[in-house]
Design an enzyme around this catalytic site. Structure first.
Site, PDB file in Angstrom:
ATOM      1  N   GLY A   9       0.834  -1.199   0.000  1.00 52.47           N
ATOM      2  CA  GLY A   9       0.000   0.000   0.000  1.00 52.47           C
ATOM      3  C   GLY A   9       0.867   1.246   0.000  1.00 52.47           C
ATOM      4  O   GLY A   9       2.084   1.184   0.197  1.00 52.47           O
ATOM      5  N   HIS A  16      -9.417  13.690   2.656  1.00 54.05           N
ATOM      6  CA  HIS A  16      -8.469  12.622   2.346  1.00 54.05           C
ATOM      7  C   HIS A  16      -8.650  12.147   0.907  1.00 54.05           C
ATOM      8  O   HIS A  16      -9.650  12.448   0.257  1.00 54.05           O
ATOM      9  CB  HIS A  16      -8.654  11.434   3.290  1.00 54.05           C
ATOM     10  CG  HIS A  16      -8.088  11.661   4.665  1.00 54.05           C
ATOM     11  ND1 HIS A  16      -8.744  12.397   5.624  1.00 54.05           N
ATOM     12  CD2 HIS A  16      -6.925  11.248   5.230  1.00 54.05           C
ATOM     13  CE1 HIS A  16      -8.006  12.431   6.729  1.00 54.05           C
ATOM     14  NE2 HIS A  16      -6.900  11.733   6.516  1.00 54.05           N
ATOM     15  N   LYS A  26      -9.484   6.094   0.780  1.00 50.36           N
ATOM     16  CA  LYS A  26      -9.575   5.875   2.224  1.00 50.36           C
ATOM     17  C   LYS A  26     -10.882   5.152   2.542  1.00 50.36           C
ATOM     18  O   LYS A  26     -11.944   5.520   2.031  1.00 50.36           O
ATOM     19  CB  LYS A  26      -9.500   7.205   2.970  1.00 50.36           C
ATOM     20  CG  LYS A  26      -9.439   7.056   4.485  1.00 50.36           C
ATOM     21  CD  LYS A  26      -9.122   8.377   5.149  1.00 50.36           C
ATOM     22  CE  LYS A  26      -9.122   8.268   6.671  1.00 50.36           C
ATOM     23  NZ  LYS A  26      -8.140   7.274   7.155  1.00 50.36           N
TER      24      LYS A  26
END
Length: 262
Positions: A11, A152, A156
């Site tokens: 990630g 964000h 997310k």
């Protein structure tokens, strides 16, 4: 030398943490964990061609390299199991995955105290974000009218962010109890006023191009105060992650929030 494992190394945050560990003189990367990675060693991946570090597919395999610290940037449903496993095997977790429930945090903390294993779960590892939360808590003593806008990237998974929730919790400790807005206010579209936390509103924005940003906006009679923090690059979190790795091996319990180590 602190021996470190990184879970979720593919990630964006996990990859940044992996690079930080590799570049840090006091750390040794002894393994990475990803159940979906087909390769068995980092040197099989072009970006890590010079490294001889095993890629583990299961938690149980990790025990073979005996890491001191388990860095976790996975997803909420996996992070809880990973953190519990680490504690049970006397590996200190440093967890940046958000979305764990209050009950899970309490259970993990109790287990860490029982086994005398140090660890850190932090909704945000950026030092500036920690300061932003502390400044907001101080301001909430004088400005009970406040709303949080957190922004964000659109990948997310949890909303509101862990940072927003932590900020609201900290402000709630000192803020005069108050439900904001007009008592006869009506939402013409459900959710228009955001989530409610102890009378405060939290708004979540998810857009491509963003990293992690939060604005705490206070209103008073004839004045306003805005406290904002922006992470423009994921490298902003690595100072806090490195600090966490250095400190947790000296603790005998799990703590929540980077401010506990500053």
């Amino acid at each position: 030398m602190i021996k470190i494992l990184v879970a979720g190394f593919k990630g964006k945050m996990g990859a940044t943490a992996t690079k930080m560990v590799i570049d840090h003189e006091g750390f040794e990367l002894v393994g990475v964990l990803d159940p979906f990675e087909e390769k068995d060693n980092l040197q099989e991946l072009p970006e890590y061609a010079t490294l001889d570090v095993p890629i583990f597919k299961t938690k149980e395999e990790v025990i073979s390299v005996q890491p001191d610290v388990w860095i976790d940037f996975t997803i909420p449903k996996v992070a809880y199991e990973n953190t519990r496993f680490a504690i049970e095997h006397h590996i200190s977790p440093v967890v940046g995955t958000t979305g764990l429930t209050e009950e899970q945090l309490e259970e993990l903390t109790a287990r860490s105290e029982e086994l005398q294993v140090g660890g850190l779960i932090a909704p945000n590892f950026a030092v500036g974000a920690v300061l932003m939360m502390q400044f907001a808590q101080k301001a909430a003593e004088y400005f009970p009218d406040v709303e949080i806008i957190e922004l964000h990237h659109d990948n997310k998974l949890d909303a509101p962010s862990g940072t927003a929730i932590k900020t609201a919790e900290m402000m709630s400790e000192v803020r005069k109890k108050k439900t904001q807005g007009h008592p006869e206010e009506k939402e013409l579209l459900a959710g228009a006023r955001g989530a409610d936390f102890d009378g405060m509103k939290i708004h979540s924005v998810r857009l491509p191009g963003l990293i992690a940003h939060q604005q705490v906006q206070f209103g008073g009679i004839g004045e306003g105060l805005t406290i904002r923090h922006d992470s423009y690059d994921r490298s902003s979190f690595m100072t806090g992650v490195a600090l966490g790795c250095e400190k947790v091996v000296q603790l005998n319990t799990l703590v929540y929030g980077l401010e506990n180590l500053l």
